[in-house]
Every structure is written in C-alpha cells, then in structure tokens.
Motif scaffolding. Structure first.
Motif, PDB file in Angstrom:
ATOM      1  N   MET A 496      28.144  24.722  20.336  1.00  0.00           N
ATOM      2  CA  MET A 496      26.675  25.541  20.277  1.00  0.00           C
ATOM      3  C   MET A 496      26.219  24.729  19.544  1.00  0.00           C
ATOM      4  O   MET A 496      24.714  24.437  19.621  1.00  0.00           O
ATOM      5  CB  MET A 496      26.970  26.578  19.868  1.00  0.00           C
ATOM      6  CG  MET A 496      27.535  27.646  21.141  1.00  0.00           C
ATOM      7  SD  MET A 496      26.402  27.869  22.508  1.00  0.00           S
ATOM      8  CE  MET A 496      24.841  29.045  21.841  1.00  0.00           C
ATOM      9  N   SER A 497      26.420  24.180  18.151  1.00  0.00           N
ATOM     10  CA  SER A 497      25.665  23.474  17.114  1.00  0.00           C
ATOM     11  C   SER A 497      25.300  22.221  17.841  1.00  0.00           C
ATOM     12  O   SER A 497      24.120  21.939  17.816  1.00  0.00           O
ATOM     13  CB  SER A 497      26.576  23.433  15.944  1.00  0.00           C
ATOM     14  OG  SER A 497      25.721  22.511  15.208  1.00  0.00           O
ATOM     15  N   PHE A 498      26.166  21.694  18.644  1.00  0.00           N
ATOM     16  CA  PHE A 498      25.797  20.347  19.301  1.00  0.00           C
ATOM     17  C   PHE A 498      24.615  20.563  20.224  1.00  0.00           C
ATOM     18  O   PHE A 498      23.657  19.793  20.423  1.00  0.00           O
ATOM     19  CB  PHE A 498      26.855  19.601  20.081  1.00  0.00           C
ATOM     20  CG  PHE A 498      26.806  18.374  20.871  1.00  0.00           C
ATOM     21  CD1 PHE A 498      26.779  17.173  20.077  1.00  0.00           C
ATOM     22  CD2 PHE A 498      26.368  18.574  22.273  1.00  0.00           C
ATOM     23  CE1 PHE A 498      26.616  16.073  20.967  1.00  0.00           C
ATOM     24  CE2 PHE A 498      26.095  17.485  22.968  1.00  0.00           C
ATOM     25  CZ  PHE A 498      26.300  16.230  22.293  1.00  0.00           C
ATOM     26  N   ILE A 499      24.838  21.661  21.101  1.00  0.00           N
ATOM     27  CA  ILE A 499      23.758  21.807  22.211  1.00  0.00           C
ATOM     28  C   ILE A 499      22.566  21.995  21.510  1.00  0.00           C
ATOM     29  O   ILE A 499      21.011  21.739  22.191  1.00  0.00           O
ATOM     30  CB  ILE A 499      24.128  23.109  23.088  1.00  0.00           C
ATOM     31  CG1 ILE A 499      25.342  22.689  23.757  1.00  0.00           C
ATOM     32  CG2 ILE A 499      22.839  23.453  23.869  1.00  0.00           C
ATOM     33  CD1 ILE A 499      25.956  24.164  24.548  1.00  0.00           C
ATOM     34  N   VAL A 500      22.350  22.922  20.297  1.00  0.00           N
ATOM     35  CA  VAL A 500      21.004  23.018  19.825  1.00  0.00           C
ATOM     36  C   VAL A 500      20.428  21.711  18.884  1.00  0.00           C
ATOM     37  O   VAL A 500      19.352  21.560  19.175  1.00  0.00           O
ATOM     38  CB  VAL A 500      21.012  24.335  18.768  1.00  0.00           C
ATOM     39  CG1 VAL A 500      19.976  24.509  17.880  1.00  0.00           C
ATOM     40  CG2 VAL A 500      21.519  25.583  19.644  1.00  0.00           C
ATOM     41  N   ASP A 501      21.526  21.182  18.093  1.00  0.00           N
ATOM     42  CA  ASP A 501      20.820  20.071  17.053  1.00  0.00           C
ATOM     43  C   ASP A 501      20.743  18.808  17.784  1.00  0.00           C
ATOM     44  O   ASP A 501      19.862  17.998  17.452  1.00  0.00           O
ATOM     45  CB  ASP A 501      21.947  19.815  16.199  1.00  0.00           C
ATOM     46  CG  ASP A 501      22.018  21.477  15.362  1.00  0.00           C
ATOM     47  OD1 ASP A 501      21.082  22.185  15.336  1.00  0.00           O
ATOM     48  OD2 ASP A 501      23.114  21.504  14.660  1.00  0.00           O
ATOM     49  N   LYS A 502      21.305  18.518  18.924  1.00  0.00           N
ATOM     50  CA  LYS A 502      21.593  17.255  19.575  1.00  0.00           C
ATOM     51  C   LYS A 502      20.598  17.209  21.052  1.00  0.00           C
ATOM     52  O   LYS A 502      20.648  16.131  21.710  1.00  0.00           O
ATOM     53  CB  LYS A 502      23.137  16.665  20.002  1.00  0.00           C
ATOM     54  CG  LYS A 502      23.646  16.543  18.843  1.00  0.00           C
ATOM     55  CD  LYS A 502      23.354  15.394  18.025  1.00  0.00           C
ATOM     56  CE  LYS A 502      24.215  15.141  16.763  1.00  0.00           C
ATOM     57  NZ  LYS A 502      23.862  13.736  15.865  1.00  0.00           N
ATOM     58  N   ARG A 503      19.944  18.043  21.102  1.00  0.00           N
ATOM     59  CA  ARG A 503      19.025  18.085  22.109  1.00  0.00           C
ATOM     60  C   ARG A 503      18.128  16.903  22.050  1.00  0.00           C
ATOM     61  O   ARG A 503      17.641  16.488  20.828  1.00  0.00           O
ATOM     62  CB  ARG A 503      18.376  19.353  22.439  1.00  0.00           C
ATOM     63  CG  ARG A 503      17.115  19.651  21.263  1.00  0.00           C
ATOM     64  CD  ARG A 503      16.618  21.193  21.404  1.00  0.00           C
ATOM     65  NE  ARG A 503      15.628  21.457  20.433  1.00  0.00           N
ATOM     66  CZ  ARG A 503      15.750  21.768  19.324  1.00  0.00           C
ATOM     67  NH1 ARG A 503      17.257  21.847  18.703  1.00  0.00           N
ATOM     68  NH2 ARG A 503      14.755  21.845  18.474  1.00  0.00           N
ATOM     69  N   PRO A 504      17.582  16.249  23.253  1.00  0.00           N
ATOM     70  CA  PRO A 504      16.407  15.377  23.055  1.00  0.00           C
ATOM     71  C   PRO A 504      15.224  15.782  22.528  1.00  0.00           C
ATOM     72  O   PRO A 504      14.783  16.932  22.544  1.00  0.00           O
ATOM     73  CB  PRO A 504      15.999  14.966  24.427  1.00  0.00           C
ATOM     74  CG  PRO A 504      17.253  15.371  25.044  1.00  0.00           C
ATOM     75  CD  PRO A 504      17.845  16.698  24.560  1.00  0.00           C
ATOM     76  N   GLN A 505      14.567  14.987  21.703  1.00  0.00           N
ATOM     77  CA  GLN A 505      13.287  15.356  20.885  1.00  0.00           C
ATOM     78  C   GLN A 505      12.420  15.882  21.997  1.00  0.00           C
ATOM     79  O   GLN A 505      11.820  15.353  22.817  1.00  0.00           O
ATOM     80  CB  GLN A 505      12.982  14.013  20.155  1.00  0.00           C
ATOM     81  CG  GLN A 505      11.621  14.031  19.395  1.00  0.00           C
ATOM     82  CD  GLN A 505      11.105  12.928  18.576  1.00  0.00           C
ATOM     83  OE1 GLN A 505      11.611  11.717  19.096  1.00  0.00           O
ATOM     84  NE2 GLN A 505      10.280  13.178  17.608  1.00  0.00           N
ATOM     85  N   GLY A 506      11.753  16.921  21.265  1.00  0.00           N
ATOM     86  CA  GLY A 506      10.902  17.682  21.880  1.00  0.00           C
ATOM     87  C   GLY A 506      11.039  18.478  23.193  1.00  0.00           C
ATOM     88  O   GLY A 506      10.169  19.083  23.726  1.00  0.00           O
TER      89      GLY A 506
END
Length: 557
Positions: A496-506
């Motif tokens: 979940m942390s990956f999904i939230v933090d590693k999303r493409p910019q913007g």
C-alpha cells in the motif's frame, strides 16, 4: 490530464442514491467485502461507455443513472449516463454532446477531448477509433481479471492484437503523431484505390469500344488519331514484351525438360543393364573366375540383393523424372496459351492500325466520329485520374515517412530502457524475482506464483504507467486499483505504501480495499463506504443527489 472530481449514482427505481467526492490525489475507499467498492469503480468507467467485467444483475435491475464530474487539463466537464444514453456538459452546464452511439459519436468526442488518436482494424477490416475501454486499459486494475494478467480489465478489448497495440500506444512507442499520419495515409489510400477503380472501368470501356467496332479507326481530328495510335502502339509494345517474356520462360522450360529427358533415358538404360547383370548373376555359381586374369570373385546372395537395392533407387529416380516431365509439360502448355492469347491481342491491334480509310463507308465515318468523341472524353478523364493517382501516391509517401519519424529507433530504445529500469527497480522494492539478464516485454511479464504474482502485477503496471506518464502523447488518466490484497500478501503495508508513494508525478490514485494497511489521513483521503452489505445506494441520499442530477436529466432524452 484527466481527473475525476465527483461521482453520483441515482436509482429512480429504488429511490436510493450515492455520492462520492474524488478531489484528492489519493483516495482510499475502505469497506468490507460486499459493500459496493467495486461497483463504485466500475461506475467510473460505465459513465464513459467502457465495459468492466461482472456487473451483477441486482445492479442492472436498479437502473442506476451515473453522473460523473471530471476535469481535463483543469477544464471542468460532466457526463451523465443511463441505459446506453450519454450526455456531456461543460463546466457551465451547456450541452456538448448527446448520443446513444458509443462506437462512433461518443468515442469520437472522447478521443478528441483526451487526445486519443489510436486507430485499429475491426473485423470488417475497417479502420476505426477503438471503444473507450482502450482509453482506460492501462489505468484500471480490476479484481476480476487484472491480478492474473495485464490488459484484462475490460470486456471490450476484443480487437485483434489489442495487448501489443495498447502497449505500443500508451507507452509512447507509437504516439499520436504516428496514428495521425497513419489516418491521413489510410484516407489517401482509400482515395487512390477509388481512383484506380474508376481508371480501370474507363480503360475497360475503351477496350470494349475497340472490340465492338474494331474495324473503325477513322478520325477527322489528327490529334485524336495520333493520340489513339500512340496508345495502341504503346499497348502493342507492352504485349510484345509480355510475349518475349513468355517465350523466354517457355525456352527455359524446354531446356529443363531436355535435361530431365536425358536423366530419364540414362536411368532407363542403367535399369536395363542392371536387369541383364542380375539375370546373369542368377545363372552363375557362387564363385566366378575372371577369364582374363583368373581372379576369383564371389557371387553371393547378399551381393545380388545389393544390385536390387540399387535398382530400387533408380526406379525412384525414374518416377521423379516422369513426374517432373509431366509438371514441365503442364507449365509449357500454360505458357503456350498465354502466347496464343497475346498473339490474338497483338493481331487485333495491328488490324486496327492497318485498316485503310478508303475502305470505309459513310456509315463507318459516322460511327467513327461518335466513338472518337467518346474516346477523347474517356482518355482525357484517364489522364486527369492518372495525375491525381500520382499526386496521391506522393502524399502517401509523405505520411509514411512521418510514421517512420514518429517511431524512430532512438526513441524506441529510450522508452524501452526507461520501462526496463522502472520495472527492475519496482520489482526489487516489492521483492519480486525477475530475470535481469533479459529485456522485459511491455505487454506481459512472467511472475512467480502465490503472493509474488500480484506484487509483480503492481510492479509491472507502475513501471508501465511511469513510462506512459513520461512518453505518452494522450491524456494521462486516474489510476484505479481494486482489491490489492491478493493471495494473502505477507506485507500489505509495504504494498500500500508503494501504491501511494510511487505513483507517477501529478497522477490521481483511487484504491478500493478492505483494510487500510497503515494508510492514514496524512497521505490519503479515506472514505468509508456503505452502511449495509449488498446495498451501496442509500435512500437518505436520494433527494440530495436528485437535486444535483436533476438539471441535467432533461438533456438525456
């Protein structure tokens, strides 16, 4: 960039409704199983005419009206959908489009709005803009098909080679410039084929005129006479060239046939000699003395069988020779027929060219004048068409060159390298094993079994989405993930942390999950869904949502 703002669902039939604000960059829809999280996500795409998997009968029977507010590069829009009818409004409520046709009018509007210029071939071999499912394909990870393999989120991905085409387009390997040039080239090709068809009909008409009144070649216009004569001579020269080519092939066939005949004769002579030797060997004793030198030679049964084996091989060679000769005879007959047909056409043209005007009657003169006038009109039209065909071919070449520029090898290497680096990085971060000695495919990836598979899917999708965000020429859409806790993940907090933090910019991310796994209000907007299992819509919200949708309903009809 496309972003969702607010979703409203209204059932006049059940007098129930639902409303959801989606203004945050990260929205977590939190609820237990059966509280309608998936129905919300599917509704986002139903609003645009896309077809997610497994919309249950209870939801269909509620006849839900879907109202979605969204923005494209900051401009506000709203879309209302019900029972296959769609209306789109601008931010001031002005009607932009109303349609029941997803495959033509709706997709044409959405394609323009979202700068989606992908074109594909349908089953009727027509060039079309594919349905809305193709716009959202890389952005939606549904719980029914996407966790097993990529590019399986929608029912409508039915066109041939969809996975490869989608990967090429959304990654930027084949950008909008490529498909724009392809579209222009396809239009030019269609125009050229139409012109070539018209030219063929006109040419056949001229041919028919010559055959019907082949003895009449009189013209009172020296230019017409000269032009027609030149055309006949050109046609005669072409026929002579064809005749020479046919005769050359016939000569080659004759030479090859002569070689096979020689081989056949040699085989027959060898077989005859072998039969004589074999018969003589049968009459001789087991040991034979040479009358010249006195040397003794064996005449065993094994040696006699060797003669028979050699004879079998020669029979096979004889059969091959006979078959080849038969085949060559057929080819020769075909070429002779071609030569005869050409000779008839050449004779007809020569006859037309050799007719003496003194032999013509007054009636012939009248007929000739009518034919010459018609021929002049047809030849002029053929000339115009030839010029247009030439110009169209040149324009096609220009568009083909533009397509090649849009998919330059340098850019292709850059995009694939970017995707590869992101994929290896994300696989390492999510503890997914992957063969780093091979270049990964952009359409699919072989991941491990069990819990490693879904993590691999997340790594793959995020690597692709980062690539699309960096290189794609169409609008980037919200990332929607349904039920990421697949196969009993050992460390869902990390996922979940990956999904939230590693999303493409913007980008905007919407996740539906049964548990929060460490996500809190500091890094996401958490919305708890549903008051009752199997009942997403709420009767207490009916009037509130009705007031929102009511101003737009009149335009739905």
């Amino acid at each position: 960039m496309l972003k969702f703002s607010r979703l409203c669902l209204l059932s006049q039939h059940e007098r129930r409704a639902f409303s959801l604000n989606l203004d945050s960059e990260v929205t977590i829809l939190h609820a237990g199983n059966g509280f309608g999280k998936s129905a919300i996500l599917k509704s986002l795409y139903n609003a645009f005419g896309a077809e997610p998997h497994r919309i249950d009968s209870f939801w269909r029977s509620a006849h839900v009206e879907t109202f979605l507010e969204f923005t494209v590069d900051g401009d506000i829009y709203a879309i209302l959908a019900k029972n296959g009818r769609f209306v789109i409004f601008d931010g001031n409520g002005n009607l932009l489009i109303r349609t029941r046709s997803i495959g033509k009018e709706l997709i044409a509007y959405l394609a323009k709005l979202l700068d989606f210029r992908l074109e594909m071939m349908n089953r009727q071999e027509e060039i079309i803009t594919p349905p809305p499912d193709y716009i959202f394909a890389p952005f939606y990870i549904d719980q029914d098909g996407s966790w097993k393999q990529p590019w399986a989120s929608f029912k409508g991905l039915h066109l041939a080679n969809s996975k490869q085409t989608l990967a090429d387009y959304h990654s930027g390997l084949k950008p909008n410039e490529y498909y724009s040039a392809q579209s222009r080239r396809n239009i030019l090709q269609a125009q050229r084929k139409s012109l070539e068809g018209e030219r063929h009909v006109l040419h056949q008409t001229l041919q028919s005129m010559r055959e019907l009144i082949s003895d009449v070649v009189l013209s009172f216009d020296i230019f017409d006479f000269q032009l027609e004569s030149e055309q006949l001579l050109v046609e005669s020269r072409k026929l002579h060239e064809y005749q020479i080519a046919y005769r050359q092939r016939l000569a080659e066939i004759a030479e090859e046939r002569r070689l096979w005949l020689e081989q056949r004769d040699i085989v027959i002579a060898t077989l005859t000699e072998m039969d004589e030797n074999f018969a003589e060997a049968l009459d001789r004793p087991n040991e034979v003395s040479c009358p010249t030198c006195g040397q003794h030679y064996s005449n065993l049964i094994a040696d006699q069988f060797e003669i028979l084996q050699d004879k079998d091989g020669l029979y096979a060679a004889l059969i091959t020779s006979q078959e080849k000769l038969h085949e060559l005879e057929g080819a020769a007959n075909s070429e002779r027929k071609n030569i005869i047909a050409l000779e008839e056409q050449i004779a007809q043209i020569n006859h037309i060219l050799s007719v003496r005007k003194d032999d013509l009657s007054f009636n012939d003169v009248i007929i000739a004048q009518g034919r010459n006038q018609a021929g002049r009109i047809i030849r002029n039209r053929i000339g115009v068409i030839d010029d247009r065909i030439t110009a169209t071919r040149r324009a096609e070449d220009v568009e083909s060159a533009a397509m090649k520029v849009a998919v330059s090898p340098k850019k292709t290497r850059e995009i694939k390298a970017f995707f590869k680096d992101r994929l290896f990085e994300f696989c390492d971060e999510l503890s997914v094993r992957i063969d780093t000695t091979k270049n990964p495919s952009m359409t699919t990836m072989p991941f491990g079994r069990g819990s490693e598979g879904p993590r691999g899917i997340i790594a793959y999708y995020y690597a692709f989405l980062h690539t699309a965000r960096h290189f794609s020429s169409s609008s980037f859409c919200p990332i929607v993930i349904d039920a990421p806790n697949q196969q009993g993940q050992d460390d869902m907090q990390k996922v979940m942390s990956f999904i939230v933090d590693k999303r493409p910019q913007g980008s905007q991310v919407i996740v539906a999950t049964e548990d929060l796994f460490g996500v809190d209000d500091h890094n996401a907007s958490i919305i708890h869904i549903g008051n009752q299992k199997n009942q997403l819509l709420d009767s207490n919200l009916f009037e509130e949502v009705s007031d929102i949708i009511r101003p737009y309903l009149g335009q739905l009809i």
